[in-house]
Design an enzyme around this catalytic site. Structure first.
Site, PDB file in Angstrom:
ATOM      1  N   MET A   1       4.204  -6.097   9.621  1.00 44.99           N
ATOM      2  CA  MET A   1       4.490  -5.112   8.708  1.00 44.99           C
ATOM      3  C   MET A   1       3.511  -4.119   9.008  1.00 44.99           C
ATOM      4  SD  MET A   1       6.248  -4.088   6.217  1.00 44.99           S
ATOM      5  CE  MET A   1       5.117  -5.213   4.417  1.00 44.99           C
ATOM      6  N   PRO A   2       2.743  -3.264   9.687  1.00 39.40           N
ATOM      7  CA  PRO A   2       1.968  -2.527   9.726  1.00 39.40           C
ATOM      8  C   PRO A   2       1.577  -1.547   8.501  1.00 39.40           C
ATOM      9  CG  PRO A   2       2.270  -2.437  11.580  1.00 39.40           C
ATOM     10  CD  PRO A   2       3.289  -3.380  11.075  1.00 39.40           C
ATOM     11  N   TYR A   3       0.769  -1.193   7.588  1.00 39.29           N
ATOM     12  CA  TYR A   3       0.879  -0.529   6.651  1.00 39.29           C
ATOM     13  C   TYR A   3      -0.765   0.282   6.864  1.00 39.29           C
ATOM     14  CZ  TYR A   3      -0.731   0.768   1.981  1.00 39.29           C
ATOM     15  OH  TYR A   3      -1.206   1.315   0.508  1.00 39.29           O
TER      16      TYR A   3
ATOM     17  N   HIS B   1       8.855  -0.464  11.218  1.00 33.86           N
ATOM     18  CA  HIS B   1       8.172  -1.743  10.804  1.00 33.86           C
ATOM     19  C   HIS B   1       6.723  -0.982  10.034  1.00 33.86           C
ATOM     20  CE1 HIS B   1      10.731  -5.164  12.427  1.00 33.86           C
ATOM     21  NE2 HIS B   1      11.608  -4.125  11.745  1.00 33.86           N
TER      22      HIS B   1
ATOM     23  N   HIS C   1       3.975   1.405   8.022  1.00 34.68           N
ATOM     24  CA  HIS C   1       4.448   2.616   6.974  1.00 34.68           C
ATOM     25  C   HIS C   1       2.698   2.740   6.666  1.00 34.68           C
ATOM     26  CE1 HIS C   1       8.337   0.322   5.044  1.00 34.68           C
ATOM     27  NE2 HIS C   1       7.879  -0.857   5.254  1.00 34.68           N
TER      28      HIS C   1
END
Length: 66
Positions: free
Chosen positions: A1-3, A38, A40
């Site tokens: 999940m990249p943020y 996925h 954010h």
């Protein structure tokens, strides 16, 4: 999940922020193969008086350039 947490000085329009989110998401999809759903991205806007560089606060720097 990249943020991604992006901090900028205040002043960007809603349209500019939407473009940032769209293009950053596209980059993660293209470069890393991440799924957009996925990804954010948080944009934090900081007052110019709370951001400093080159030894001075950003609001003072911009006044000097003005």
């Amino acid at each position: 999940m990249p943020y991604i947490n992006l901090q900028i000085t205040k002043g960007a329009t809603r349209e500019q922020k939407a473009q940032i989110v769209q293009q950053f998401t596209e980059t993660l999809v293209t470069v890393l193969g991440k799924k957009p759903e996925h990804t954010h991205i948080v944009i934090q806007e900081i007052d110019e008086e709370n951001w400093g560089f080159a030894g001075m606060l950003t609001d003072n720097y911009r006044k000097r350039e003005g």
